[in-house]
Design an enzyme around this catalytic site. Structure first.
Site, PDB file in Angstrom:
ATOM      1  N   HIS A  10      -2.398   7.195   4.494  1.00  0.00           N
ATOM      2  CA  HIS A  10      -1.190   6.344   4.556  1.00  0.00           C
ATOM      3  C   HIS A  10       0.132   6.979   4.118  1.00  0.00           C
ATOM      4  O   HIS A  10       1.054   6.260   3.616  1.00  0.00           O
ATOM      5  CB  HIS A  10      -1.501   5.219   3.780  1.00  0.00           C
ATOM      6  CG  HIS A  10      -0.970   3.847   4.489  1.00  0.00           C
ATOM      7  ND1 HIS A  10      -0.635   2.939   3.497  1.00  0.00           N
ATOM      8  CD2 HIS A  10      -0.144   3.826   5.604  1.00  0.00           C
ATOM      9  CE1 HIS A  10      -0.135   1.724   4.251  1.00  0.00           C
ATOM     10  NE2 HIS A  10       0.244   2.186   5.454  1.00  0.00           N
ATOM     11  N   CYS A  60       0.850  -1.225  -0.115  1.00  0.00           N
ATOM     12  CA  CYS A  60       0.128  -0.162  -0.057  1.00  0.00           C
ATOM     13  C   CYS A  60       0.896   1.397  -0.125  1.00  0.00           C
ATOM     14  O   CYS A  60       0.431   2.079  -0.903  1.00  0.00           O
ATOM     15  CB  CYS A  60      -0.780   0.099   1.134  1.00  0.00           C
ATOM     16  SG  CYS A  60      -2.132  -1.220   1.500  1.00  0.00           S
TER      17      CYS A  60
END
Length: 461
Positions: free
Chosen positions: A135, A70
């Site tokens: 993130h 990710c």
């Protein structure tokens, strides 16, 4: 006659202006399997809204991310550069650092010394927003509002509950739902729906000016928490396979709601919409399927780095087609900037996709693509792909005839192996040392998954 001529000139001018700056919406899934969408051929999952979007646009059959997990993948997307160029390759942030490092987990993030996708579009007059998973660092200096985005509704970390936390005060701040900067308040209902609602509100408020909405869903990442209203869906499936099908259905509805708002406001025709995913599905964790490819999230096999891709711009792009040469998420910034009337920066590693999708350029957008995480590496040159491992001989595959990477041709083509190793090493000489050390158990597990060459059975596709 003079009045008629003036009207024709005015109408022409308005039509040109309408297409100069399209609105841009990036719909981004999390940990979805390559094969888990109707437009990808799934027989079990239902994704009618994304299927309809695919029919209105172009499906990218060989679309890649720049990283197999990710954080690195999103760093490449948001910078438009191979993330290894600035040392962001080995770990999802925040994470545990090596004992000798001076950095702490909260200090890990996307470096602040270059512009992001948001910055590029702000410079072109776009209103920009992030909805969902960030993130890219939890420290304040990495916050979306300081990295080119005007609005933020989401969470700074990498995963969280799809339902409101009953005791949010006991959660880390990066897990909490945040509006703009520092305003923490949990949503009502199901998070996938809440993100779509917020994106629709943003679109409505900015309908009269060009906008960019980065809708970064955390679906279908763990925890496996389907919407209760879908509890009776997909009875033919079991376990996490059933749950991920239900969560994908919610994801599709949310995308459909955003697309529906664009249509309701008369913005759909002149909106450039992209749907994709951040990496291959982890399979063992969320029940996803990367069929027909080998590999999972964390590996550089096709199942770890090849992702679904749809590009739709109804006013400009052909409908219902496919594009079969490799493209990569690094291409999104040059495409968005060019569509918005700008000139892509020279330091970007991607290309403008539009001439290729329009058929104006018949060449390959990329002859060569690279991947690297720690000592593992991969290079695709034309249809040849070389995989490098730290503890075993390399693998060589011809993806035109062996997309599942089942037949290792390295022994038959030793000169080609040497040539591809050389190209990969030359690229690696351009990179910075990794900023973050690979220490977490999850990442170590991902590294070991390079052994997994199994293909999910077609019966569960």
């Amino acid at each position: 006659m003079w009045i008629k001529s003036c009207l024709m000139i005015l109408l022409f001018s308005l039509s040109v202006c309408a297409f100069e700056k399209p609105n841009i919406v990036l719909l981004f899934a999390d940990d979805a399997g390559y094969g888990d969408f109707g437009f990808q051929g799934s027989h079990h999952f239902r994704t009618p809204h994304l299927d309809a979007l695919a029919e209105d646009g172009v499906v990218l059959t060989q679309f890649y991310v720049s990283g197999a997990t990710c954080g690195p993948s999103r760093a490449g997307l948001l910078s438009g550069r191979y993330q290894q160029r600035f040392g962001f390759e080995e770990i999802n942030v925040p994470g545990i650092m090596s004992p000798n490092s001076k950095l702490l987990g909260d200090e890990m993030g996307l470096p602040t010394d270059f512009p992001t996708l948001g910055n590029y579009l702000q410079d072109l007059g776009y209103k920009t927003a992030v909805f969902g998973k960030w993130h890219m660092g939890v420290a304040d200096r990495y916050h979306p509002l300081k990295r080119g985005f005007d609005e933020f509704y989401g969470f700074r970390g990498g995963a969280r509950s799809f339902f409101p936390y009953p005791q949010p005060e006991k959660q880390k701040h990066e897990n909490l739902l945040e509006r703009n900067f520092g305003e923490y308040k949990e949503h009502k209902g199901y998070l996938t729906d809440a993100l779509a609602d917020e994106a629709c509100d943003f679109i409505t408020r900015h309908r009269d000016k060009p906008f960019f909405a980065y809708v970064s869903f955390n679906a279908v990442h763990t925890p496996m928490q389907p919407d209760p209203k879908d509890k009776d869906e997909f009875p033919q499936l079991t376990g996490n396979r059933r749950k991920v099908a239900q969560m994908t259905l919610s994801l599709d509805r949310a995308c459909g709601k955003i697309i529906g708002m664009l249509k309701e406001l008369g913005l759909y025709e002149n909106t450039l919409i992209v749907f994709s995913n951040d990496n291959g599905g982890p399979m063992d964790k969320n029940g996803s399927s990367n069929y027909p490819f080998s590999g999972v999230k964390g590996t550089q096999l096709e199942g770890g780095i090849r992702v679904p891709g749809v590009v739709a711009w109804p006013a400009k792009l052909p409908k219902g087609g496919t594009y079969d040469f490799p493209m990569i998420t690094l291409d999104l910034i040059p495409t968005f900037v060019t569509a918005g009337g700008g000139v892509p920066a020279e330091m970007l590693d991607g290309v403008d996709m539009l001439p290729y999708l329009l058929g104006e350029n018949k060449e390959r957008p990329h002859q060569t693509l690279h991947w690297k995480m720690e000592t593992r590496g991969a290079i695709r040159d034309g249809d040849w792909k070389l995989l490098r491992f730290p503890d075993r001989p390399p693998r060589l595959h011809n993806l035109a005839t062996d997309p599942g990477e089942q037949v290792n041709l390295a022994a038959e083509y030793p000169d080609l192996v040497k040539e591809l190793f050389k190209k990969q090493f030359e690229w690696e000489m351009e990179l910075e040392r990794p900023r973050f050390m690979l220490r977490r158990e999850e990442e170590a597990l991902s590294a070991r998954r390079a052994d997994e060459f199994s293909v999910p059975p077609a019966a569960d596709y």
